[in-house]
Each structure stands twice: as structure tokens, then as C-alpha cells.
Write a protein that holds these residues in place. Structure first.
Motif, short mmCIF file in Angstrom:
data_model
loop_
_atom_site.label_atom_id
_atom_site.label_comp_id
_atom_site.label_asym_id
_atom_site.label_seq_id
_atom_site.Cartn_x
_atom_site.Cartn_y
_atom_site.Cartn_z
N ALA A 137 1.30 -8.93 18.27
CA ALA A 137 1.74 -8.01 17.21
C ALA A 137 1.25 -8.51 15.86
N VAL A 138 0.96 -7.56 14.97
CA VAL A 138 0.61 -7.89 13.59
C VAL A 138 1.10 -6.76 12.69
N MET A 139 1.72 -7.14 11.58
CA MET A 139 2.24 -6.17 10.61
C MET A 139 1.67 -6.51 9.24
N SER A 140 1.27 -5.48 8.49
CA SER A 140 0.65 -5.74 7.19
C SER A 140 1.13 -4.75 6.13
N LEU A 141 1.06 -5.19 4.89
CA LEU A 141 1.31 -4.35 3.71
C LEU A 141 0.10 -4.48 2.81
N ALA A 142 -0.55 -3.37 2.51
CA ALA A 142 -1.81 -3.40 1.78
C ALA A 142 -1.69 -2.75 0.41
N TYR A 143 -2.60 -3.15 -0.46
CA TYR A 143 -2.70 -2.54 -1.79
C TYR A 143 -4.17 -2.49 -2.18
N ALA A 144 -4.60 -1.33 -2.70
CA ALA A 144 -5.98 -1.17 -3.14
C ALA A 144 -6.00 -0.36 -4.43
N VAL A 145 -7.00 -0.62 -5.26
CA VAL A 145 -7.09 0.08 -6.54
C VAL A 145 -8.56 0.20 -6.93
N SER A 146 -8.87 1.26 -7.66
CA SER A 146 -10.22 1.44 -8.21
C SER A 146 -10.25 0.82 -9.60
N LEU A 147 -11.00 -0.27 -9.76
CA LEU A 147 -11.10 -0.92 -11.05
C LEU A 147 -12.01 -0.15 -11.99
N THR A 148 -13.01 0.51 -11.45
CA THR A 148 -13.88 1.41 -12.21
C THR A 148 -14.12 2.64 -11.34
N ASP A 149 -14.93 3.57 -11.83
CA ASP A 149 -15.25 4.75 -11.03
C ASP A 149 -16.22 4.43 -9.90
N LYS A 150 -16.70 3.17 -9.86
CA LYS A 150 -17.67 2.78 -8.83
C LYS A 150 -17.20 1.60 -7.99
N PHE A 151 -16.13 0.93 -8.39
CA PHE A 151 -15.78 -0.33 -7.74
C PHE A 151 -14.31 -0.33 -7.33
N ASP A 152 -14.06 -0.65 -6.05
CA ASP A 152 -12.70 -0.72 -5.51
C ASP A 152 -12.45 -2.11 -4.93
#
Length: 341
Positions: A137-152
């Protein structure tokens, strides 16, 4: 934003030789714990030969490249069922929520129970009447954001758990990924580091034993309770770099090609190739080849298909299937059901 982009990009690039050196030291097949972490999640990426680190455009991005969550719209749910080798099944659930300019959060859970199996011994090879089970088993909590209009950029901390009978092991790890939309006809570059975390070590009452410290002395205590000490094993750390490009994009049709290079700490380097044909973003056909240039591998061709249908308003249903050839080990199949709104 430009400074943040530059510093983040350089930090990821600077970590590559460090991880490569770490991988070379312990690089060997079968030398890591939790090998199930290497089983791909999501039929889209699997059907494309696992060349998905730069595309990563559905909730399964938490497996491939967590930065792919940054541009997912609204709320998305994904359930994935994998028919793995030796009649083992894995189930994966993922959910994401886009918070606008604040970024996107995600949750995922993967689990497999092997079912009850008979306990066998040297004296009783056909079973002694007892049963045992195992679980991954594996459980995760993720977060992502676009720092610019071209880079995430994205992060995916997770908790890994394995158990066999009355023993278990646990580890904490994190996945880190970035995606960059280049000026070259919207070609996308992607990189990810997955399963960077602590070692795993089995503990539990199944490791309790009786020990005789001096078997040549008949007068000593020959049944001292002891605990068998097991070794620690690292997680299957993997560094991936990839590219995705819309080779053709018309009014109704699109052809995307992708390639990934993988550098794991428990195997040699390899290349994954894949492609996806889309008609009106409704019908999808996928194909690819996994583990190119990897010696002594049973993996090879993959293919898949899927549909995306609007139910009502902004609610869409996604249904995808993938098939992966494993040579003498037969094959694996995957079905993924998604919902977005």
C-alpha cells in the motif's frame, strides 16, 4: 517569477549527478524494497509505453510527474485496476482539485492484497493448516503549481507500507517533478524524481525466535527469546527525463509523440517510446515500446485505447484500457475509469 523558475530549474538539474552517483552505488536488480512502486498507474501512460513524464495530463500524474497536476481543471477523479503478473491485482485511486492561482492539490492511494496463502515448512511442504496474507500500500498527498505560464512544479509526499504475515515495514518518501513548455512548437520537457525516501526494514512478531547461545553446553538456557534482525533496503528511486510533442494538430485530430529516459537505482537505464492519436478529443488510440535498450527484459510493446464523453454540463467520463506485453511472463492489462467536472 523568473528568479523562482531559474533557481528551481537549476536545483533539479544539480540533483541529477548526485542521484546518479547514489544509484550507481547500489544499482542492482532485486536490491530494493517495495518493488510494486515501479508498477505504472493509469492506462493512458501505460498504453504509451510509459513515456508519460512530460505529458502527465490526468490524476495519474501523481505517479509519473506530480507537476502535471498544475494544469488539471476543476475536480478530477480516477480509479485504475491493474491485472498484474501471477494473478495479482492492484487498485489505484486518485483525486485532484484545482484551487486556481493557489495551485492544485491531489490525493492518491494504491493497494493490493494477495489473499490468503498456506503456510508451508520443510517438514510440511503442502501446508501446516495455517494461513498468511501479504499487502502492499502507498498513500500520498500532492501539490502542484504553475510558477509561470510555461513552467510547473509539483511535490508528492507519500507513506509506503508492506506487510507479510505478522511482519511489516514502512517508509516515507517524496516525488518531485517539473514540466516546461518550450518555445519550440509547444514541445514539453518533463523531469521527475520518484521514491526518494527512507529505507524499509521488516519488523514484527514473526521474527521472534528461541536462541541457544552455547549449543555445546547442556546446562545453559537453550530457549532465550530473541528477535531476528533483518536488513534495511532502499526504495526504488527513479529519475526520469522526457519530452512530449504534438507532431500533428488539426481541427479534429491530434498526434502526440513522447520519449522518456529512465535511470533507476535497481536496474539499468532504458528508453520508453510512445504515441497517442486523438480524434476530436473523444477517441484515443495509444501505442508504445517500454524498456528499449534494457537487457534481459521481458517488457516490450504496449497499446491502449480510450474514450472521453460529456454526460451533462461540464461533467466528463473517461474510460481507458491498456495492454502491456511481458514476453514469457504473459501480459498485464489495465482499466481506468475517470470523472472530471
Amino acid at each position: 517569477m523568473k528568479k523562482i523558475f531559474t533557481l528551481t530549474f537549476l536545483a533539479v538539474l544539480a540533483s541529477v549527478p548526485v542521484l546518479a552517483q547514489y544509484s550507481d552505488v547500489i544499482s542492482k536488480r532485486g536490491g530494493t524494497a517495495a518493488p510494486f512502486l515501479g508498477i505504472s498507474m493509469g492506462a493512458s501512460g501505460t498504453g504509451m509505453g510509459s513515456a508519460f513524464v512530460a505529458k502527465a495530463d490526468d490524476p495519474s500524474a501523481m505517479y509519473w510527474n506530480p507537476s502535471g497536476l498544475a494544469r488539471l481543471e476543476g475536480i478530477q477523479l480516477l480509479f485504475d485496476h491493474t491485472s498484474w503478473l501471477a494473478d495479482v491485482n492492484y487498485n489505484y485511486f486518485a483525486a485532484t482539485y484545482n484551487m486556481g492561482g493557489a495551485g492544485t492539490i491531489g490525493f492518491s492511494y494504491t493497494a493490493s492484497e494477495y489473499g490468503d496463502m498456506e503456510v508451508t515448512t520443510i517438514d510440511e511442504p503442502d501446508g501446516n493448516g495455517q494461513l498468511f496474507s501479504a499487502m502492499d500500500a502507498v498513500m500520498s498527498l500532492a501539490y502542484a503549481v504553475s510558477l509561470t505560464d510555461k513552467f510547473d512544479i509539483g511535490f508528492n509526499p507519500k507513506l509506503v507500507y508492506q506487510s507479510v504475515w505478522n511482519t511489516s515495514a514502512m517508509a516515507v518518501a517524496i516525488d518531485i517533478g517539473v514540466k516546461y513548455i518550450t518555445p519550440f512548437d509547444n514541445m514539453v520537457l518533463g523531469m521527475s524524481i520518484t521514491n526518494f525516501g527512507t529505507d524499509m526494514k521488516l519488523t514484527g512478531r514473526s521474527l521472534l525466535a528461541l536462541y541457544d547461545p552455547d549449543p555445546d553446553n547442556s546446562g545453559n538456557n537453550d530457549k532465550l527469546p530473541t528477535n531476528i534482525n533483518t536488513d534495511e533496503f532502499p526504495l526504488p528511486l527513479t529519475f526520469r527525463m522526457g519530452v512530449s510533442w504534438d507532431a500533428f494538430k488539426g481541427d479534429y485530430t491530434r498526434l502526440t509523440v513522447a520519449a522518456d529516459a529512465a535511470h533507476p537505482n535497481n536496474d539499468y537505464e532504458s528508453i520508453n517510446l510512445g504515441g497517442e492519436y486523438s480524434y476530436n478529443e473523444f477517441l484515443f488510440l495509444r501505442g508504445g515500446y517500454k524498456s528499449l535498450f534494457l537487457t534481459d527484459t521481458e517488457e516490450g510493446f504496449t497499446f491502449g485505447a480510450g474514450v472521453r464523453q460529456m454526460i451533462t454540463g461540464n461533467i466528463y467520463v473517461h474510460l481507458n484500457y491498456a495492454f502491456a506485453d511481458f514476453g514469457r511472463l504473459n501480459n498485464t492489462q489495465k482499466v481506468t475509469l475517470g470523472l472530471s467536472f
